[in-house]
Structures are given as C-alpha cells and as structure tokens.
Design an enzyme around this catalytic site. Structure first.
Site, PDB file in Angstrom:
ATOM      1  CB  CYS B  10      95.117 -21.517  63.264  1.00  0.00           C
ATOM      2  SG  CYS B  10      93.919 -21.848  64.697  1.00  0.00           S
ATOM      3  CB  CYS B  13      95.113 -19.327  68.036  1.00  0.00           C
ATOM      4  SG  CYS B  13      94.982 -21.259  67.648  1.00  0.00           S
TER       5      CYS B  13
END
Lengths: 141, 77
Positions: B10, B13
């Site tokens: 995501c 991240c």
C-alpha cells in the site's frame, strides 16, 4: 484469521490472559467474540511474554489496546509491564462479580458480562457488525 | 545488515520503503533491503499490522511510517 489479519478497521488490540480458570477462559472467549464482532483484533499475549520482537513492538506501537485479566493476580498486566508496554484500557473479569473457579463450562451470560465490561472500558457502545470487517488484505490504518 | 520492509504494497508501505532507502543512503551503511509482501511471510514476524520494519531480525516499528531519523538511529546502533 488470515483474511482479516491486516484489516484497517477496528484496530483495537485485544489481549486476554487466557488463564487456566473459568475467568481466564472467559477473558479468552470474550476476546474471540469481540474480534468476531469487529470491536478489534485479539493478539497473542504469549508472544509478548516470550519477548518476541514482532509482538512486543506491535503492542508498543498500537494506538488502542485493551487488556483483559481473569483475576486480580494480573498476569496480562504483569506481562505488559515486564515488556515495557504501557497499559491502556484494562478489565479484570472478577471485578464484574464473577467468582474464580475451575469450571470450564463457560456461561453465555458471563461471557456477555465480560464483553460488556470491555466495551465499557473502551468507551464503545456496541461492537461493529461482523459484516463490516474487511475481507481483504490491506495495510494498517 | 539485513533490512526487511513488511507490507502488501500500500502507499504507506511504499513510503516506508522510500524512507528506509534514504536512511540507508544517507548513513552509508551496507544493507540489503528486501520487501516482504506475502501474508503468511508477514504473519511469521508476529506483527499486528503493516507497514513494519525489521532490522537484523529485530522488529523496529509496526503499523506506521517510521521517521527517517529513527531509521537512521536503528541503522547506526
């Protein structure tokens, strides 16, 4: 379990002492049901007790946590203290008027009483419906 | 030094990966950075959420984007 593992919703960490008595197992069952109902997610207190860095760091970094101890011996609380994890919301099952014994035939009304105490501690009126929890894997909050 | 970024990919991240890469570059430490994206692989680290950063087997942060200064301090300890 895996499907909801990284769900962003209901990110309250629930830690239960899960001890060897009725009240310990009531803490465990309440944590399971609250997880299923979407209040938060039960997490492994044993991993914190074992000083495994993933578990300890997760507990240190979480914004909202509730610890449930069965009795005033307070093993869950002690584990968190030992690991240097600040205690947030805290519930002791015997404080709800349930006596500690070795009868593992848990009563539904006692489970409900523990869940209610946890919800009160968390300032939550009612758990989120189970169908509102994510079925997909996503990143945390 | 072995660094692992745990997360399915995501934006948080990715931002964590970027910060770690910058911290590695700015401190000049020799490090192998690996992204761990598999759910079961991530679960094996015992983390409650992602992103998470693991340095030489030690989980340093969970569920948030770390500050670059914090990452630098982990790298230089």
């Amino acid at each position: 379990m895996v499907q909801n593992f990284f769900a962003p919703q209901s990110n309250v960490m629930i830690l239960a002492c899960s001890g060897g008595s009725n009240v310990g197992q009531l803490s465990n069952q309440a944590a399971i049901e609250l997880t299923q109902e979407g209040l938060g997610k039960m997490f492994c207190l044993a991993g914190i007790g074992g000083n495994l860095s993933g578990f300890v760091q997760s507990a240190k970094d979480i914004d909202q946590m509730v610890a449930i101890d069965g009795c005033k011996v307070g093993c869950a609380k002690a584990i968190l203290e030992q690991a240097g994890v600040p205690l947030q919301e805290y519930v002791v099952v015997t404080d709800s008027g349930i006596e500690k014994d070795k009868n593992f035939s848990l009563k539904a009304e006692e489970i409900a009483k523990v869940k209610s105490a946890v919800l009160d501690a968390c300032g939550t009126g009612a758990p989120v419906a189970a169908d509102q929890t994510s079925k997909t894997i996503g990143c945390c909050g | 030094m072995e660094i692992k970024i745990l997360g399915p990919g995501c934006p948080k991240c990715e931002q964590t990966s970027k910060i770690v890469a910058e911290a590695v570059s700015e401190t000049g430490v020799e490090a192998n950075v690996e992204k761990v994206t598999g759910v079961m692989d991530i679960a094996g680290y015992g983390v409650f959420g992602t992103p998470a950063v693991v340095i030489d087997g030690d989980v340093k942060c969970v569920g948030k984007i770390p500050k670059k200064e914090d990452v630098k301090s982990w790298l230089t300890k």
